[in-house]
Design a protein around this motif. Sequence first.
Motif, PDB file in Angstrom:
ATOM      1  N   PHE A   1      -4.590  -7.070   7.982  1.00 46.33           N
ATOM      2  CA  PHE A   1      -5.503  -7.575   6.965  1.00 46.33           C
ATOM      3  C   PHE A   1      -6.425  -8.636   7.562  1.00 46.33           C
ATOM      4  O   PHE A   1      -7.596  -8.729   7.197  1.00 46.33           O
ATOM      5  CB  PHE A   1      -4.702  -8.152   5.790  1.00 46.33           C
ATOM      6  CG  PHE A   1      -4.135  -7.101   4.871  1.00 46.33           C
ATOM      7  CD1 PHE A   1      -4.789  -6.748   3.706  1.00 46.33           C
ATOM      8  CD2 PHE A   1      -2.949  -6.456   5.178  1.00 46.33           C
ATOM      9  CE1 PHE A   1      -4.276  -5.779   2.858  1.00 46.33           C
ATOM     10  CE2 PHE A   1      -2.420  -5.477   4.343  1.00 46.33           C
ATOM     11  CZ  PHE A   1      -3.083  -5.138   3.175  1.00 46.33           C
ATOM     12  N   THR A   2      -5.894  -9.418   8.485  1.00 43.75           N
ATOM     13  CA  THR A   2      -6.695 -10.476   9.101  1.00 43.75           C
ATOM     14  C   THR A   2      -7.831  -9.897   9.923  1.00 43.75           C
ATOM     15  O   THR A   2      -8.990 -10.314   9.797  1.00 43.75           O
ATOM     16  CB  THR A   2      -5.807 -11.367   9.993  1.00 43.75           C
ATOM     17  OG1 THR A   2      -4.758 -11.934   9.203  1.00 43.75           O
ATOM     18  CG2 THR A   2      -6.623 -12.481  10.621  1.00 43.75           C
TER      19      THR A   2
ATOM     20  N   ALA B   1     -10.462  -8.265   7.702  1.00 38.63           N
ATOM     21  CA  ALA B   1     -11.334  -9.253   7.062  1.00 38.63           C
ATOM     22  C   ALA B   1     -12.401  -9.738   8.034  1.00 38.63           C
ATOM     23  O   ALA B   1     -13.581  -9.875   7.676  1.00 38.63           O
ATOM     24  CB  ALA B   1     -10.501 -10.428   6.554  1.00 38.63           C
TER      25      ALA B   1
ATOM     26  N   VAL C   1     -13.367 -12.828   3.276  1.00 40.89           N
ATOM     27  CA  VAL C   1     -12.109 -13.561   3.329  1.00 40.89           C
ATOM     28  C   VAL C   1     -10.943 -12.584   3.160  1.00 40.89           C
ATOM     29  O   VAL C   1     -11.075 -11.529   2.548  1.00 40.89           O
ATOM     30  CB  VAL C   1     -12.055 -14.650   2.239  1.00 40.89           C
ATOM     31  CG1 VAL C   1     -13.127 -15.686   2.479  1.00 40.89           C
ATOM     32  CG2 VAL C   1     -12.200 -14.043   0.846  1.00 40.89           C
ATOM     33  N   GLN C   2      -9.793 -12.948   3.715  1.00 41.98           N
ATOM     34  CA  GLN C   2      -8.647 -12.047   3.698  1.00 41.98           C
ATOM     35  C   GLN C   2      -8.173 -11.754   2.279  1.00 41.98           C
ATOM     36  O   GLN C   2      -7.712 -10.642   1.987  1.00 41.98           O
ATOM     37  CB  GLN C   2      -7.504 -12.646   4.523  1.00 41.98           C
ATOM     38  CG  GLN C   2      -6.317 -11.702   4.685  1.00 41.98           C
ATOM     39  CD  GLN C   2      -5.295 -12.234   5.667  1.00 41.98           C
ATOM     40  OE1 GLN C   2      -5.637 -12.961   6.592  1.00 41.98           O
ATOM     41  NE2 GLN C   2      -4.033 -11.878   5.469  1.00 41.98           N
ATOM     42  N   SER C   3      -8.295 -12.729   1.381  1.00 41.00           N
ATOM     43  CA  SER C   3      -7.851 -12.503   0.002  1.00 41.00           C
ATOM     44  C   SER C   3      -8.650 -11.384  -0.664  1.00 41.00           C
ATOM     45  O   SER C   3      -8.119 -10.623  -1.474  1.00 41.00           O
ATOM     46  CB  SER C   3      -7.969 -13.793  -0.812  1.00 41.00           C
ATOM     47  OG  SER C   3      -9.319 -14.261  -0.819  1.00 41.00           O
ATOM     48  N   ALA C   4      -9.939 -11.259  -0.305  1.00 41.70           N
ATOM     49  CA  ALA C   4     -10.759 -10.187  -0.876  1.00 41.70           C
ATOM     50  C   ALA C   4     -10.303  -8.828  -0.366  1.00 41.70           C
ATOM     51  O   ALA C   4     -10.318  -7.836  -1.107  1.00 41.70           O
ATOM     52  CB  ALA C   4     -12.230 -10.420  -0.518  1.00 41.70           C
TER      53      ALA C   4
ATOM     54  N   SER D   1      -7.172  -8.074   0.586  1.00 41.79           N
ATOM     55  CA  SER D   1      -5.904  -7.785  -0.089  1.00 41.79           C
ATOM     56  C   SER D   1      -6.138  -7.331  -1.521  1.00 41.79           C
ATOM     57  O   SER D   1      -5.497  -6.385  -2.010  1.00 41.79           O
ATOM     58  CB  SER D   1      -5.012  -9.029  -0.069  1.00 41.79           C
ATOM     59  OG  SER D   1      -4.717  -9.418   1.262  1.00 41.79           O
ATOM     60  N   ALA D   2      -7.067  -7.996  -2.216  1.00 41.20           N
ATOM     61  CA  ALA D   2      -7.338  -7.657  -3.612  1.00 41.20           C
ATOM     62  C   ALA D   2      -7.919  -6.256  -3.730  1.00 41.20           C
ATOM     63  O   ALA D   2      -7.557  -5.493  -4.639  1.00 41.20           O
ATOM     64  CB  ALA D   2      -8.290  -8.683  -4.220  1.00 41.20           C
TER      65      ALA D   2
ATOM     66  N   ARG E   1      -5.115  -3.693  -3.182  1.00 39.22           N
ATOM     67  CA  ARG E   1      -4.220  -3.648  -4.350  1.00 39.22           C
ATOM     68  C   ARG E   1      -4.880  -2.906  -5.508  1.00 39.22           C
ATOM     69  O   ARG E   1      -4.224  -2.100  -6.193  1.00 39.22           O
ATOM     70  CB  ARG E   1      -3.844  -5.062  -4.781  1.00 39.22           C
ATOM     71  CG  ARG E   1      -2.812  -5.741  -3.903  1.00 39.22           C
ATOM     72  CD  ARG E   1      -2.204  -6.945  -4.603  1.00 39.22           C
ATOM     73  NE  ARG E   1      -3.221  -7.928  -4.990  1.00 39.22           N
ATOM     74  CZ  ARG E   1      -3.610  -8.930  -4.229  1.00 39.22           C
ATOM     75  NH1 ARG E   1      -3.075  -9.092  -3.018  1.00 39.22           N
ATOM     76  NH2 ARG E   1      -4.538  -9.784  -4.638  1.00 39.22           N
TER      77      ARG E   1
ATOM     78  N   ARG F   1       3.566  -3.138   3.925  1.00 39.98           N
ATOM     79  CA  ARG F   1       3.395  -4.471   4.486  1.00 39.98           C
ATOM     80  C   ARG F   1       4.747  -5.101   4.782  1.00 39.98           C
ATOM     81  O   ARG F   1       5.702  -4.933   4.031  1.00 39.98           O
ATOM     82  CB  ARG F   1       2.676  -5.407   3.505  1.00 39.98           C
ATOM     83  CG  ARG F   1       1.250  -5.024   3.141  1.00 39.98           C
ATOM     84  CD  ARG F   1       1.217  -4.299   1.849  1.00 39.98           C
ATOM     85  NE  ARG F   1      -0.057  -4.434   1.130  1.00 39.98           N
ATOM     86  CZ  ARG F   1      -0.449  -3.546   0.239  1.00 39.98           C
ATOM     87  NH1 ARG F   1       0.295  -2.491  -0.043  1.00 39.98           N
ATOM     88  NH2 ARG F   1      -1.599  -3.733  -0.397  1.00 39.98           N
TER      89      ARG F   1
END
Length: 299
Positions: free
Chosen positions: A18-19, A22, A28-31, A33-34, A37, A50
């Motif tokens: 994921f890193t 991104a 950003v990594q959170s985007a 992951s989102a 999902r 994961r």
Amino acid sequence: MELRQLAVFVAVAEELSFTRAAARLSVVQSAVSAAVRTLERELGAELLIRSTHHVALSDAGRVLLPEARATLAAAQEARHAVEQQRGGLRGTIHLGILQVLRDHPVSAARVIAALHARHPGIAVEPRQAGSAVMADDVRHGRLDAAYLALPSQQAGLTLHGLSEEPMVFVCPPDHPLAGRAALTLADVAGEPFVDTPEHWGTRIFSDLAYSAAGLAREIRYEIGDLGGVAAFVQSGLGVAILPPGMIDPVASVTTVPLTDAPLFRISLAVPAGRPTGAVTRRLVETALELRDRTPTPAG
């Protein structure tokens, strides 16, 4: 299901991180992951397995990956078709290039200039690194194409051959072997060598040749710059084996042919197993056209 979600999934699937995905997508990594999902929720299946330090494709993810790539490629082709109808092909190519010290017949600069003249809407973003590094970047989508100096038959790549030339022994003009008409790899194996890093094409071809001959050699200095290699040789710090097209023409060195020289090959690589976009195809077509128009040295 959105194209953006598929693009994020493909990036994670190819990077298995994921890193890194991104960073590749500049988000950003959170985007990342989102987006994954949300895609999993819409499809009702886990696409990625994961763990704390590992990411792997699930069975559903392995099924989706080629379809996602094809969908993204089709969307890109549709965009390019409209752009051409509206007045010209547009897009950006992330291109890996080699370090060449003179106007080599397959110079990336000449190809980019010709491409710009025909398609001013195409932008090229060059990146320079060792051939092995750039090959991996093409496989994983970080580069659209790359000039590589590698042997043929590279997994995950389609190689369009551009040139080949026998490598030569390079030494100071006053070296004891400088006056020889020809040498063999065995003749020079005992010399201290100046060479490029292991992931560079010049080093790869030399290492493969010595390994195939069952010979060992000492790499005394490892230099990440072809001009620096020639400067070290010129100063009497060692010898080298290089393709003539990559020897600094202003360096005060002598070259001697090798009867069993490795054949140095330059190719333009694109990913195998997934569609190549129209913009990248134009680059390849331009490179091959210039290759056919300007014969290069052959062994």
